[in-house]
Design a protein around this motif. Structure first.
Motif, PDB file in Angstrom:
ATOM      1  N   VAL A  16       3.769 -15.861  17.328  1.00  0.00           N
ATOM      2  CA  VAL A  16       3.719 -15.006  16.143  1.00  0.00           C
ATOM      3  C   VAL A  16       2.800 -15.630  15.096  1.00  0.00           C
ATOM      4  O   VAL A  16       2.798 -16.850  14.905  1.00  0.00           O
ATOM      5  CB  VAL A  16       5.131 -14.804  15.540  1.00  0.00           C
ATOM      6  N   LYS A  17       2.012 -14.764  14.439  1.00  0.00           N
ATOM      7  CA  LYS A  17       1.149 -15.208  13.346  1.00  0.00           C
ATOM      8  C   LYS A  17       1.585 -14.534  12.043  1.00  0.00           C
ATOM      9  O   LYS A  17       1.841 -13.326  12.017  1.00  0.00           O
ATOM     10  CB  LYS A  17      -0.317 -14.881  13.651  1.00  0.00           C
ATOM     11  N   PHE A  18       1.653 -15.337  10.982  1.00  0.00           N
ATOM     12  CA  PHE A  18       2.037 -14.859   9.666  1.00  0.00           C
ATOM     13  C   PHE A  18       0.853 -15.020   8.716  1.00  0.00           C
ATOM     14  O   PHE A  18       0.099 -15.992   8.816  1.00  0.00           O
ATOM     15  CB  PHE A  18       3.224 -15.655   9.108  1.00  0.00           C
ATOM     16  N   ARG A  19       0.723 -14.084   7.775  1.00  0.00           N
ATOM     17  CA  ARG A  19      -0.335 -14.209   6.769  1.00  0.00           C
ATOM     18  C   ARG A  19       0.154 -13.638   5.443  1.00  0.00           C
ATOM     19  O   ARG A  19       0.679 -12.535   5.380  1.00  0.00           O
ATOM     20  CB  ARG A  19      -1.605 -13.475   7.203  1.00  0.00           C
ATOM     21  N   LEU A  20       0.003 -14.444   4.383  1.00  0.00           N
ATOM     22  CA  LEU A  20       0.287 -14.016   3.011  1.00  0.00           C
ATOM     23  C   LEU A  20      -0.928 -14.393   2.178  1.00  0.00           C
ATOM     24  O   LEU A  20      -1.119 -15.558   1.830  1.00  0.00           O
ATOM     25  CB  LEU A  20       1.549 -14.690   2.476  1.00  0.00           C
ATOM     26  N   GLY A  21      -1.778 -13.413   1.878  1.00  0.00           N
ATOM     27  CA  GLY A  21      -3.034 -13.712   1.195  1.00  0.00           C
ATOM     28  C   GLY A  21      -3.916 -14.564   2.085  1.00  0.00           C
ATOM     29  O   GLY A  21      -4.211 -14.205   3.220  1.00  0.00           O
ATOM     30  N   HIS A  22      -4.347 -15.723   1.578  1.00  0.00           N
ATOM     31  CA  HIS A  22      -5.190 -16.623   2.367  1.00  0.00           C
ATOM     32  C   HIS A  22      -4.364 -17.626   3.180  1.00  0.00           C
ATOM     33  O   HIS A  22      -4.921 -18.411   3.946  1.00  0.00           O
ATOM     34  CB  HIS A  22      -6.132 -17.398   1.436  1.00  0.00           C
ATOM     35  N   GLN A  23      -3.041 -17.601   3.029  1.00  0.00           N
ATOM     36  CA  GLN A  23      -2.179 -18.549   3.740  1.00  0.00           C
ATOM     37  C   GLN A  23      -1.823 -18.002   5.122  1.00  0.00           C
ATOM     38  O   GLN A  23      -1.484 -16.829   5.267  1.00  0.00           O
ATOM     39  CB  GLN A  23      -0.906 -18.799   2.935  1.00  0.00           C
ATOM     40  N   LYS A  24      -1.875 -18.890   6.110  1.00  0.00           N
ATOM     41  CA  LYS A  24      -1.611 -18.478   7.484  1.00  0.00           C
ATOM     42  C   LYS A  24      -0.672 -19.479   8.159  1.00  0.00           C
ATOM     43  O   LYS A  24      -0.659 -20.657   7.816  1.00  0.00           O
ATOM     44  CB  LYS A  24      -2.912 -18.405   8.293  1.00  0.00           C
TER      45      LYS A  24
ATOM     46  N   ILE B 132       2.913  -9.062   0.181  1.00  0.00           N
ATOM     47  CA  ILE B 132       3.281  -8.543   1.493  1.00  0.00           C
ATOM     48  C   ILE B 132       2.887  -9.556   2.560  1.00  0.00           C
ATOM     49  O   ILE B 132       1.736 -10.005   2.603  1.00  0.00           O
ATOM     50  CB  ILE B 132       2.603  -7.187   1.759  1.00  0.00           C
ATOM     51  N   ILE B 133       3.838  -9.927   3.400  1.00  0.00           N
ATOM     52  CA  ILE B 133       3.577 -10.833   4.522  1.00  0.00           C
ATOM     53  C   ILE B 133       3.250  -9.987   5.747  1.00  0.00           C
ATOM     54  O   ILE B 133       4.051  -9.146   6.169  1.00  0.00           O
ATOM     55  CB  ILE B 133       4.789 -11.732   4.811  1.00  0.00           C
ATOM     56  N   ASP B 134       2.053 -10.180   6.291  1.00  0.00           N
ATOM     57  CA  ASP B 134       1.653  -9.505   7.528  1.00  0.00           C
ATOM     58  C   ASP B 134       2.066 -10.362   8.717  1.00  0.00           C
ATOM     59  O   ASP B 134       1.759 -11.557   8.772  1.00  0.00           O
ATOM     60  CB  ASP B 134       0.136  -9.281   7.555  1.00  0.00           C
ATOM     61  N   ILE B 135       2.748  -9.755   9.668  1.00  0.00           N
ATOM     62  CA  ILE B 135       3.257 -10.467  10.839  1.00  0.00           C
ATOM     63  C   ILE B 135       2.748  -9.765  12.092  1.00  0.00           C
ATOM     64  O   ILE B 135       2.897  -8.549  12.232  1.00  0.00           O
ATOM     65  CB  ILE B 135       4.799 -10.490  10.844  1.00  0.00           C
TER      66      ILE B 135
END
Length: 711
Positions: free
Chosen positions: A247-255, A284-287
């Motif tokens: 699983v990959k998570f992204r919040l803005g520029h953070q991954k 918003i956290i993209d998963i």
């Protein structure tokens, strides 16, 4: 008396005028001095049309970056396999002035490889009307191929002045004006012009302070703690009816990327990590969930999102998220907490030099407060003073250096000093310490407007090796921290921590950096890991020779003792694991090369892990880190006393009950091994070299130069 200077209100912002006063007391023409206003740029990234295809299948996985003044201020989510993507993402950007245009760059995401450039454009902020929404259509171009049609990007923008900043600036201006008016009334008219000029410089200095305060709003306002628990009924992507999900998570520029769970549709990850929350209203956290495929592009399993604005703070939320565009669920624990003590300030604002603040910090980490907030281990203050003799990265023979200060996943940045090889930053950074075995990393970059920043040098400093209050010159090293590069950086660092809390935190899993680059195949690195592994094996071989000498009766007492021990361990079972045959599917030549490369990378990493494990054991006994060696001795002494007072069977019984009931008491607890967690804090031989300080060249010392000049 001096007449009040009329304030122009361009864009509803204060504007200062300069009146020259002649001997007759009349004023000359008004000359603009400064526009200290701030602006808020609200952008809605709508969609793209007819974008360039960069993948073999004739599609792309586009995402968009916004940059101002060479700094990335926004990055969109990735739209997979689409040349007409729809984003509908909003960004709020604070702008100091309108001279710098907004650069828009589009890239094609390639997992594990360098992302492909898909075109760029820029938006001239001076052409925007204030307080009026504007739809903008930008044509993407490649500077190297200006004739190529790369599609368009559609935006909606609105530019508004920051009224709060304007009021602050106006109040500062009025105070300065009153003081200057008082000065003017007491001086001759002929000197009034100089008083007004001093008013301007005083106001400009205060305006800069406001600007610094404004930049502090870019620090994170909270921490999002995420625990990835498990996946349920995920989509089968492989021919065997299973998947290798991650699983990959992204919040803005953070991954963040989770570990890969092989051959399962119901993976159990139990991984915990933190993101920084920059916006007050959340984010918003993209998963996205993926299936790992060796030698080809990973398969997309599904995606979901977490809207942080809908979650209450200081409370743990259990979320079961349905995967869109796929099958299955992900189970997460999400906790929003207030921000730790992290700040940026000028050198004149120093927490530890203020006696009251220093006493409060010392009290917070005193031995009496052992069990108060175990995660808050200590306080770190870093003064980034200056650098000297940096590498020239621009064609002009200069650089535009700025400094990045990192502690685990906490990352703060100084301002840029333009056209200078000997920059002075004079900034103070403060961090909360969660693990005393963390390493402070200070990296110097050269800012480039149209591309990513150039690396100039780096130093890595373990917190336990810091000498408080001492200004030191650190020689900058290369990216691998194996050798020197050009330049030195002057730092003054202070560390205050609670030793008992630090010891307890040593026995829990180490925080993983989620911005570390993935390991790639390197012949030199593979050879180095092989040599390290060979050394560890030779230690075992020598131990085997020692054991063999017992059978030869070279020393009768030793052989007799060995004989007694072996008698008790005669029974042993041999296990053989049957290995499954590899898939018999035919692969193309390129896929085979990728597969071989991935196997080599895996071998390289395994060699590194095994060699590091042996080196860490050795370095524990070598007193490489005295704090850890003392901790091991204290732990052994305590364990010895416990064994003396309590029978071993009771200790084993309590340990077994604790292990077997752990899942019942805390279903979502992350499994850990205290001994391995302890060893993970001990540096390997490679890390010892990376953390080693290099002696600076005496010619770099400013005191030496002054002495030479006087001579």
């Amino acid at each position: 008396m001096l007449d009040s200077c009329k304030l122009k209100s361009a864009c509803n912002l204060p504007f200062i005028c300069n009146k020259k006063i002649n001997a007759a007391g009349t004023s000359n023409a008004e000359v603009p001095l400064a526009d200290p206003g701030m602006y808020q740029l609200d952008i809605t990234l709508r969609r793209g049309q007819s974008l360039a295809a960069r993948d073999r299948g004739g599609t792309s996985d586009p995402y968009v970056k916004f940059k101002i003044g060479g700094k990335e201020v926004f990055r969109s989510k990735i739209i997979h396999k689409n040349l007409n993507p729809v984003w509908e993402e909003k960004a709020c950007i604070l702008v100091d002035h309108l001279r710098e245009p907004l650069y828009i760059k589009v890239f094609d995401y390639d997992f594990g490889l360098q992302d492909d450039f898909m075109g760029s454009a820029f938006l001239d902020l001076t052409q925007l009307e204030l307080n009026r929404p504007t739809d903008v259509t930008l044509t993407l171009k490649d500077p190297h191929y200006p004739d190529h049609d790369l599609g368009i990007i559609l935006l909606s923008v609105i530019l508004t002045p920051k009224e709060g900043e304007s009021r602050d600036v106006t109040m500062l201006m009025r105070k300065s004006w009153k003081r200057s008016s008082k000065e003017l009334s007491e001086n001759e008219v002929g000197g009034s012009y100089f008083s007004v000029k001093s008013l301007f410089w005083r106001f400009q200095t205060q305006s800069l302070r406001l600007s610094d305060l404004h930049r502090k709003s870019h620090l994170w306002r909270g921490i999002v703690s995420i625990t990835l628990i498990e996946g349920r009924d995920l989509k089968a992507m492989d021919s065997n009816g299973l998947s290798d999900p991650y699983v990959k998570f992204r919040l803005g520029h953070q991954k963040y990327k989770s570990k890969i769970m092989p051959k399962t549709l119901n993976p159990q990850w139990r991984e915990q990590f933190d993101f920084h929350l920059y916006e007050e209203r959340g984010g918003i956290i993209d998963i996205t969930a993926w299936d790992k495929d060796a030698g080809k592009r990973d398969d997309f399993i599904g995606r979901c999102q977490v809207d942080l604005s809908a979650l209450s703070r200081e409370q743990t939320h259990k979320l079961e998220l349905q995967l869109e565009e796929g099958e299955g669920h992900l189970v997460l624990l999400v906790t929003l907490t207030a921000s730790a003590t992290v700040s940026i300030s000028d050198l004149s604002v120093n927490s530890l030099e203020d006696q009251k603040e220093r006493e409060e910090i010392l009290k917070r980490y005193s031995p009496l407060r052992i069990f108060h907030n175990l995660k808050d281990v200590g306080f770190l203050q870093v003064k980034v003073i200056r650098a000297e003799g940096l590498m020239a990265a621009d064609v002009t023979g200069k650089s535009d250096p700025f400094c990045v200060v990192e502690l685990n996943n906490d990352r703060l940045v100084t301002h840029t000093v333009y056209k200078n090889l000997n920059p002075e930053w004079n900034k103070v950074f403060t961090f909360n310490i969660k693990d005393i075995h963390s390493v402070l990393e200070v990296t110097v970059y050269d800012e480039d407007r149209d591309r990513s920043a150039d690396f100039l040098g780096k130093v890595a400093i373990p917190l336990l090796s810091i000498q408080n209050g001492e200004q030191k010159a650190y020689v900058l090293k290369n990216k691998q921290l194996t050798g020197p590069t050009k330049g030195v950086i002057y730092l003054e660092i202070d560390v205050i921590f609670n030793a008992v809390k630090a010891s307890l935190r040593t026995l829990i899993p180490k925080e993983q950096k989620y911005i570390e680059e993935e390991n790639r195949l390197s012949k030199q690195l593979l050879l180095r890991n092989f040599i390290r592994m060979k050394r560890c094996v030779m230690v075992l071989v020598n131990a085997a020779y020692y054991v063999n000498s017992c059978f030869d009766w070279d020393s009768p007492p030793r052989s007799l003792a060995a004989f007694v021990v072996v008698e008790d361990m005669l029974e042993d079972e041999e296990e053989e694991d049957d290995k499954d045959d590899k898939d018999s599917e035919k692969k193309g030549f390129i896929n085979k090369i990728y597969a071989i490369q991935e196997v080599c990378v895996s071998v390289q990493n395994i060699l590194d892990e095994v060699a590091s494990f042996g080196e860490r054991i050795k370095n524990t006994f070598n007193w490489t880190v005295p704090f850890l060696s003392w901790l091991a001795i204290v732990a052994l002494c305590v364990f010895t006393v416990i064994l003396y007072c309590i029978p071993l069977r009771y200790i084993v019984l309590v340990w077994g009950i604790n292990k077997f009931t752990k899942k019942l008491r805390s279903p979502y607890a992350i499994d850990n091994n205290e001994l391995l967690d302890f060893l993970s804090r001990v540096p390997s031989d490679v890390q010892v070299v990376q953390y080693q300080e290099l002696k600076p060249d005496p010619s770099h010392s400013p005191y030496k130069r002054k002495k030479n000049n006087l001579g």
